[in-house]
Design a protein around this motif. Structure first.
Motif, PDB file in Angstrom:
ATOM      1  N   VAL A 219       0.847  -1.192   0.000  1.00 26.27           N
ATOM      2  CA  VAL A 219       0.000   0.000   0.000  1.00 26.27           C
ATOM      3  C   VAL A 219       0.884   1.244   0.000  1.00 26.27           C
ATOM      4  CG1 VAL A 219      -1.871  -1.168   1.220  1.00 26.27           C
ATOM      5  CG2 VAL A 219      -0.140   0.061   2.527  1.00 26.27           C
ATOM      6  N   GLN A 220       0.269   2.346  -0.422  1.00 29.88           N
ATOM      7  CA  GLN A 220       0.900   3.659  -0.348  1.00 29.88           C
ATOM      8  C   GLN A 220      -0.041   4.590   0.389  1.00 29.88           C
ATOM      9  OE1 GLN A 220       2.047   5.417  -4.071  1.00 29.88           O
ATOM     10  NE2 GLN A 220       2.777   7.310  -3.135  1.00 29.88           N
ATOM     11  N   VAL A 221       0.429   5.121   1.521  1.00 32.40           N
ATOM     12  CA  VAL A 221      -0.337   6.065   2.328  1.00 32.40           C
ATOM     13  C   VAL A 221       0.473   7.349   2.384  1.00 32.40           C
ATOM     14  CG1 VAL A 221      -1.543   6.462   4.495  1.00 32.40           C
ATOM     15  CG2 VAL A 221      -1.161   4.132   3.701  1.00 32.40           C
ATOM     16  N   MET A 253      -4.752   5.638   8.696  1.00 27.60           N
ATOM     17  CA  MET A 253      -4.886   4.742   7.546  1.00 27.60           C
ATOM     18  C   MET A 253      -6.202   4.941   6.795  1.00 27.60           C
ATOM     19  SD  MET A 253      -2.051   3.064   7.512  1.00 27.60           S
ATOM     20  CE  MET A 253      -2.426   1.746   6.358  1.00 27.60           C
ATOM     21  N   LYS A 256      -6.342   9.249   5.369  1.00 26.67           N
ATOM     22  CA  LYS A 256      -5.483   9.649   4.261  1.00 26.67           C
ATOM     23  C   LYS A 256      -5.820   8.844   3.001  1.00 26.67           C
ATOM     24  CE  LYS A 256      -3.110  12.537   6.758  1.00 26.67           C
ATOM     25  NZ  LYS A 256      -3.139  13.998   6.485  1.00 26.67           N
ATOM     26  N   LEU A 258      -5.405   6.294   0.337  1.00 30.97           N
ATOM     27  CA  LEU A 258      -4.653   5.042   0.384  1.00 30.97           C
ATOM     28  C   LEU A 258      -4.728   4.354  -0.972  1.00 30.97           C
ATOM     29  CD1 LEU A 258      -4.373   2.545   3.250  1.00 30.97           C
ATOM     30  CD2 LEU A 258      -5.043   1.653   1.023  1.00 30.97           C
ATOM     31  N   ASN A 260      -3.926   0.957  -2.762  1.00 31.54           N
ATOM     32  CA  ASN A 260      -3.578  -0.453  -2.585  1.00 31.54           C
ATOM     33  C   ASN A 260      -2.928  -0.943  -3.877  1.00 31.54           C
ATOM     34  OD1 ASN A 260      -3.469  -3.234  -2.112  1.00 31.54           O
ATOM     35  ND2 ASN A 260      -5.335  -3.206  -0.899  1.00 31.54           N
TER      36      ASN A 260
END
Length: 388
Positions: A219-221, A253, A256, A258, A260
């Motif tokens: 993931v990128q948060v 989580m 913000k 997110l 995937n």
């Protein structure tokens, strides 16, 4: 004086025999606490043996329980050792007006017993969590992989809370029922004090129900990219691409944006090939055509790849290469990309072209053999007397 008289000699209200029994019980407990804890752990393991099987699980069970069982057993032997002595008053009963040292010693002992018993129960919960974790790893679904650690931590929090309330009631004589009822009055203040914790707890339930990601997803948060390793009831732990371990609150989580990355159907690769200006148009057409054909025929790419002569840069002719790799695994992606890169280098070399590098050409003008000379002439002045 013979040994019978020595054993019958009284000191501080107890005979020497009583003190020897006291010391013997303590010594026996100290020496055999490890052996007895292993035996007791083996008996307890048989009670849970129907939930698990295998020598590895039994060793893990012993490793978790031996140390807290040793402490608990030694406290039990300490109790029997002190009971063997005679006291003016029963040391196991605390009355109003008793000496402060007696009250402090007995209550401290009770606290240690409750802490040790809680420690044993927590380790037992850890073992149950380990068993369910091993079972969850064998299933295709990843939901159970994140539910097991969540409920394990949640159960441990409840056990610690219950043990604390039991300590207040049994050791310090606090009216636990009245205390719990009183929490309704101060519940609002506690809710405000624990506002962040409650928000993270509710966010964890949102994650479990909505499932924007599960354990093992990339993931990128915000600016952080990594693999989710654990989802707790307060925070989520992510292993970044730099192998660092980052803990983020669950509220962060879900608040913000997110991304995937695991749910992507393909991984994109896009870069430019810079060829020298000596490359002819025929060579450019052949190079782009062969690269396009190789990418389209590759078994791990789809048909959306594009290879185009896109840009005339200051030092090169640039060819854009764009394709999508049919994999979510990072290692497979870089292997396919490496294979295509080798093929591109081979195609460029086969057509007699070369890769360009940022260069500058400086032209210097050579001066002639006899450079022209410049003569400076002095101005002349005329006097009137000379003109006459």
């Amino acid at each position: 004086m013979n040994w019978r008289e020595i054993l019958a000699y009284e000191f501080l209200g107890n005979t020497v025999r009583d003190f020897l029994i006291f010391a013997g019980i303590l010594l026996f407990g100290f020496i055999f606490k490890t052996v007895l804890s292993r035996l007791l752990s083996r008996i307890l393991y048989k009670l849970v043996n129907r939930f698990t099987a295998g020598e590895d699980n039994q060793q893990a069970f012993k490793r978790l329980l031996i140390q807290p069982l040793e402490v608990l057993l030694f406290l039990v032997f300490m109790y029997f050792a002190f009971v063997a002595l005679n006291y003016p008053l029963d040391p196991t009963e605390i009355r109003d007006g008793d000496h402060i040292i007696k009250a402090f010693a007995f209550r401290t002992y009770q606290v240690f017993v409750i802490v040790a018993l809680t420690w044993v129960i927590l380790r037992f919960v850890d073992f149950i969590g380990l068993i369910f974790k091993l079972r969850a790893e064998k299933t295709a679904s990843k939901l159970d992989d994140q539910l097991v650690p969540f409920f394990k931590d949640f159960s441990k929090v409840l056990i610690v809370l219950f043990s604390f309330l039991a300590m207040l009631g049994l050791v310090f004589g606090v009216n636990v029922a009245g205390l719990v009822a009183g929490l309704g009055v101060g519940g609002l203040a506690i809710a405000f004090a624990a506002k962040e914790s409650l928000e993270n707890l509710l966010a964890s339930f949102t994650i479990f129900l909505d499932q924007p990601f599960v354990v093992g997803d990339l993931v990128q948060v915000a600016e952080l990219v990594g693999v989710v390793e654990k989802i707790g009831f307060r925070s989520t732990r992510i292993r970044t691409l730099e192998k660092s371990f980052v803990t983020l609150p669950n509220k962060f989580m879900i608040d913000k944006p997110l991304d995937n990355l695991t749910l992507r159907t393909f991984r994109r690769a896009k870069f430019d090939i810079s060829l020298t200006y000596h490359t002819s148009s025929e060579q450019m057409r052949a190079i782009t055509r062969d690269i396009q054909a190789f990418i389209d025929s590759h078994p791990r790419t789809n048909s959306d790849g594009r290879v185009r002569f896109l840009n005339l840069a200051s030092h090169s002719k640039d060819v854009m290469v764009l394709y999508f790799v049919d994999t979510m695994d990072w290692n497979e992606y870089i292997d396919v990309k490496e294979e295509i890169n080798y093929k591109i280098v081979e195609i460029v070399g086969r057509h007699g072209a070369a890769f360009a590098m940022p260069t500058q050409t400086l032209y210097l003008k050579r001066p002639s053999q006899n450079p022209p000379t410049t003569t400076l002439e002095r101005p002349s002045y005329t006097r009137e007397s000379d003109m006459e």
